[in-house]
Design a protein around this motif. Structure first.
Motif, PDB file in Angstrom:
ATOM      1  N   UNK A 157       0.945   0.597 -12.273  1.00  0.00           N
ATOM      2  CA  UNK A 157       0.820  -0.955 -12.393  1.00  0.00           C
ATOM      3  C   UNK A 157       1.000  -1.576 -11.103  1.00  0.00           C
ATOM      4  N   UNK A 158      -0.159  -2.300 -10.710  1.00  0.00           N
ATOM      5  CA  UNK A 158       0.074  -3.017  -9.403  1.00  0.00           C
ATOM      6  C   UNK A 158       1.300  -3.993  -9.074  1.00  0.00           C
ATOM      7  N   UNK A 159       1.807  -4.050  -8.007  1.00  0.00           N
ATOM      8  CA  UNK A 159       2.909  -5.051  -7.827  1.00  0.00           C
ATOM      9  C   UNK A 159       2.264  -6.338  -7.322  1.00  0.00           C
ATOM     10  N   UNK A 160       2.449  -7.458  -8.223  1.00  0.00           N
ATOM     11  CA  UNK A 160       1.707  -8.720  -7.910  1.00  0.00           C
ATOM     12  C   UNK A 160       2.762  -9.591  -7.477  1.00  0.00           C
ATOM     13  N   UNK A 161       4.226  -9.206  -6.923  1.00  0.00           N
ATOM     14  CA  UNK A 161       5.032 -10.139  -6.178  1.00  0.00           C
ATOM     15  C   UNK A 161       6.389 -10.025  -6.920  1.00  0.00           C
ATOM     16  N   UNK A 162       7.504 -10.215  -6.092  1.00  0.00           N
ATOM     17  CA  UNK A 162       8.744 -10.128  -6.455  1.00  0.00           C
ATOM     18  C   UNK A 162       9.220 -11.747  -6.362  1.00  0.00           C
ATOM     19  N   UNK A 163      10.233 -12.060  -7.183  1.00  0.00           N
ATOM     20  CA  UNK A 163      10.799 -13.549  -7.131  1.00  0.00           C
ATOM     21  C   UNK A 163      12.379 -13.521  -7.657  1.00  0.00           C
ATOM     22  N   UNK A 164      12.827 -14.378  -7.214  1.00  0.00           N
ATOM     23  CA  UNK A 164      14.404 -14.538  -7.163  1.00  0.00           C
ATOM     24  C   UNK A 164      14.694 -14.942  -8.810  1.00  0.00           C
ATOM     25  N   UNK A 165      13.968 -15.979  -9.320  1.00  0.00           N
ATOM     26  CA  UNK A 165      14.293 -16.444 -10.699  1.00  0.00           C
ATOM     27  C   UNK A 165      13.106 -16.178 -11.530  1.00  0.00           C
TER      28      UNK A 165
END
Length: 50
Positions: free
Chosen positions: A24-32
């Motif tokens: 699966x493609x990584x579409x972003x990483x977020x803190x919350x």
């Protein structure tokens, strides 16, 4: 698809795996979780506005 990482952050992955790598493609990483859900809604909006 949102998953919680060991670091405590949240990452958005594409719903369908990539045909070439079968991952699966990584579409972003977020803190919350709220920030990840907001970005996922933005992605869905962008995909359906053509």
């Amino acid at each position: 698809m949102i998953r919680k990482l060991k670091s405590g952050k949240y990452r958005i992955y594409s719903k369908h795996p990539d045909k070439e790598t079968n991952k699966r493609k990584n579409l972003g990483t977020f803190d919350s979780l709220e920030a990840a859900k907001k970005h996922e809604r933005e992605i869905q909006y962008f995909k359906h506005t053509k």
